[in-house]
Design a protein around this motif. Sequence first.
Motif, PDB file in Angstrom:
ATOM      1  N   GLY A   1       0.619  -1.259  -0.111  1.00  0.00           N
ATOM      2  CA  GLY A   1      -0.075   0.065   0.178  1.00  0.00           C
ATOM      3  C   GLY A   1       0.683   1.199  -0.015  1.00  0.00           C
ATOM      4  N   ARG A   2       1.810   1.132   0.476  1.00  0.00           N
ATOM      5  CA  ARG A   2       2.716   2.164   0.769  1.00  0.00           C
ATOM      6  C   ARG A   2       3.353   2.626  -0.804  1.00  0.00           C
ATOM      7  N   TRP A   3       3.439   1.787  -1.612  1.00  0.00           N
ATOM      8  CA  TRP A   3       3.955   2.144  -3.007  1.00  0.00           C
ATOM      9  C   TRP A   3       2.972   2.812  -3.906  1.00  0.00           C
ATOM     10  N   VAL A   4       1.612   2.608  -3.463  1.00  0.00           N
ATOM     11  CA  VAL A   4       0.572   3.160  -4.520  1.00  0.00           C
ATOM     12  C   VAL A   4       0.724   4.729  -4.614  1.00  0.00           C
ATOM     13  N   SER A   5       0.788   5.306  -3.631  1.00  0.00           N
ATOM     14  CA  SER A   5       0.650   6.839  -3.861  1.00  0.00           C
ATOM     15  C   SER A   5       2.007   7.579  -4.637  1.00  0.00           C
ATOM     16  N   PRO A   6       3.110   7.054  -4.217  1.00  0.00           N
ATOM     17  CA  PRO A   6       4.208   7.636  -5.065  1.00  0.00           C
ATOM     18  C   PRO A   6       3.941   7.064  -6.584  1.00  0.00           C
ATOM     19  N   LEU A   7       3.508   5.850  -6.701  1.00  0.00           N
ATOM     20  CA  LEU A   7       3.437   5.515  -8.067  1.00  0.00           C
ATOM     21  C   LEU A   7       2.377   6.325  -8.828  1.00  0.00           C
ATOM     22  N   VAL A   8       1.418   6.413  -8.104  1.00  0.00           N
ATOM     23  CA  VAL A   8       0.340   7.487  -8.907  1.00  0.00           C
ATOM     24  C   VAL A   8       0.845   8.720  -9.148  1.00  0.00           C
ATOM     25  N   LEU A   9       1.602   9.178  -8.149  1.00  0.00           N
ATOM     26  CA  LEU A   9       2.176  10.585  -8.360  1.00  0.00           C
ATOM     27  C   LEU A   9       3.182  10.507  -9.640  1.00  0.00           C
ATOM     28  N   LEU A  10       3.977   9.367  -9.830  1.00  0.00           N
ATOM     29  CA  LEU A  10       4.986   9.473 -10.965  1.00  0.00           C
ATOM     30  C   LEU A  10       4.032   9.417 -12.142  1.00  0.00           C
ATOM     31  N   LEU A  11       3.024   8.469 -12.229  1.00  0.00           N
ATOM     32  CA  LEU A  11       2.010   8.441 -13.359  1.00  0.00           C
ATOM     33  C   LEU A  11       1.523   9.752 -13.817  1.00  0.00           C
ATOM     34  N   LEU A  12       1.013  10.672 -12.832  1.00  0.00           N
ATOM     35  CA  LEU A  12       0.402  11.634 -13.197  1.00  0.00           C
ATOM     36  C   LEU A  12       1.432  12.597 -13.620  1.00  0.00           C
ATOM     37  N   TRP A  13       2.556  12.760 -13.203  1.00  0.00           N
ATOM     38  CA  TRP A  13       3.756  13.674 -13.555  1.00  0.00           C
ATOM     39  C   TRP A  13       4.154  13.175 -15.101  1.00  0.00           C
TER      40      TRP A  13
END
Lengths: 273, 266
Positions: free
Chosen positions: A27-39
């Motif tokens: 779960g801890r990886w989800v938000s950074p990955l989402v951010l990277l994706l949005l970026w």
Amino acid sequence: MALAETITGADRAPALRFPRATWPTLGRWVSPLVLLLLWELGVRSGLIPPRVLAAPSDVLATMWAMTISGELPSNVAVSLGRAAAGLAIGLTFGVILGLTAGLTKTGEAAIDPLMQIKRTIPSLALAPLFIVWFGIGETPKIVLIAIATVFPVYLNTFAGVRGVDKRLVEAARSLGLKGPSLIFHVILPGALPSFFVGLRYAIGISILVLVVAEQINAQAGIGQLINAARDFMRTDIIVVCLIVYALLGLAGDAFVRALERRALAWRPSFVEG
Amino acid sequence: MSKQILQSFPAETPVQPSVRLRKFSRRFGTTNVLDGLDLDIAPGEFVALLGRSGSGKTTLLRTLAGLDAIAEQDVRVPAKRAVVFQDARLLPWKKVWRNVALGLPGNARDAKAKAQAALSEVGLAHRLEAWPLTLSGGESQRTALARALVREPELLLLDEPFASLDALTRIKMHGLVLDLWRAHRPSVLLVTHDVDEAIALADRILVLDKGRIAAEERVALPRQRDAEGRSHGLRRRLLAHLGVETPATAHGDAALLSFPTGEVVS
Ligand SMILES: Nc1ncnc2c1ncn2[C@@H]1O[C@H](COP(=O)(O)OP(=O)(O)OP(=O)(O)O)[C@@H](O)[C@H]1O
Ligand SMILES: [Mg+2]
């Protein structure tokens, strides 16, 4: 397969079951990955101009290219050398001063006031003075790192020596230890955990100061890469350099951790694992 | 046998006392904690020191250990002394055997061999390489005991060394201390709160009060004393069940007592 089965098996209501331990870490990886994706999407769609921020994929590509060409490794080596040299000097002085002040009353009276005065001056504010004294070569950068790292090492070594369990010292004295052997067998090992706290701080500070010190007319190093990239608005290179700084910090922490695991193997937290 | 040697000492006038204090005083601030205290301990004698809390037992022991300044007073103690404190005070960063070998003269290999032998004596041969913080309370105290004995002290100073142990472990430790004392014959000064402990172990029991030795009792009973003086049979059987050997009972007897059918389980 088993997982797919349980997911499709509609009759079993709570089908999706991650093992308790792995779910939160995943779960801890989800938000950074989402951010990277949005970026990435932001840059690709033209919402974010590359001059403002390069896409993660471009950053990675640039990083790879700079590594292959040898540009990144050679500059990292220069920066690392500066941090290491400054840290080595700061450590040496910090430990010597901390031990002297910790082991003798005279030492404390002589050293501690000076160190406390030194503490009130932010190390980075000394940069202009060092430039006047040492020019704009390597010396002021290394001296700045050394000056900034001396204090945490000094303070924690001093506190470590003073904090050694008096009862252990007494027990060792009753066994006939005194002078150098008492210091070697009891006081230094007793002060070690506290010293490591100082070392950890010092490594963090050395990288922080490195970043600033490298802005002083650097001809090589990560700072120079950043400066050049700024002039050409190469945000991808700037981000690569930021990643390198972050990795240096992580590596420093891992280094201290590994040292501690060896040197403090006796501590309960390590004894178990 | 060794006990007979000891008892053959003329009790009141030991020829060459191992410890000798005359008119010893020690003050903290305005209070004289020790005030004109006289003390003799014969070589090989086991002395227990009782006294209420704050009566100065630890202060006296520290003086004998040489941990406090004595300011040119008349204090005679043997050169080879060793202390076991209430808390084991092992250096947590040294493995068990290195704690025992700490400060031993001579080369490292001899020191290790001696430490190993001492640890075997206290039943810790299997924990040589352990970190002290992984030891149980009783194991820590046994290590501290080994560390004291490995120096072959002429005077062994014990400051409530068993106070923090559970009753069972304490009884085992009593047996161990007596065995070690018989084997090595140091003079012993045992500071304790526990009257039964003093009765069980000592040749002579001193009571410290108002800065002096206020009372002195010689314990004439043979060792293996039943401290309670009652219910020995039951107590012994229960202890045997719990795995504590009470020295008065031979192994076979204990088994028979425990298992009336004569069935030997071991
Ligand atoms: N370093 C010191 N400074 C001041 N007072 C002290 C010091 N050491 C001991 N005392 C005082 O001297 C008295 C005797 O202390 P000591 O530790 O010898 O008692 P004790 O008989 O061992 O007590 P306990 O059975 O509780 O361990 C106490 O009142 C204590 O407060
Ligand atoms: Mg005490």
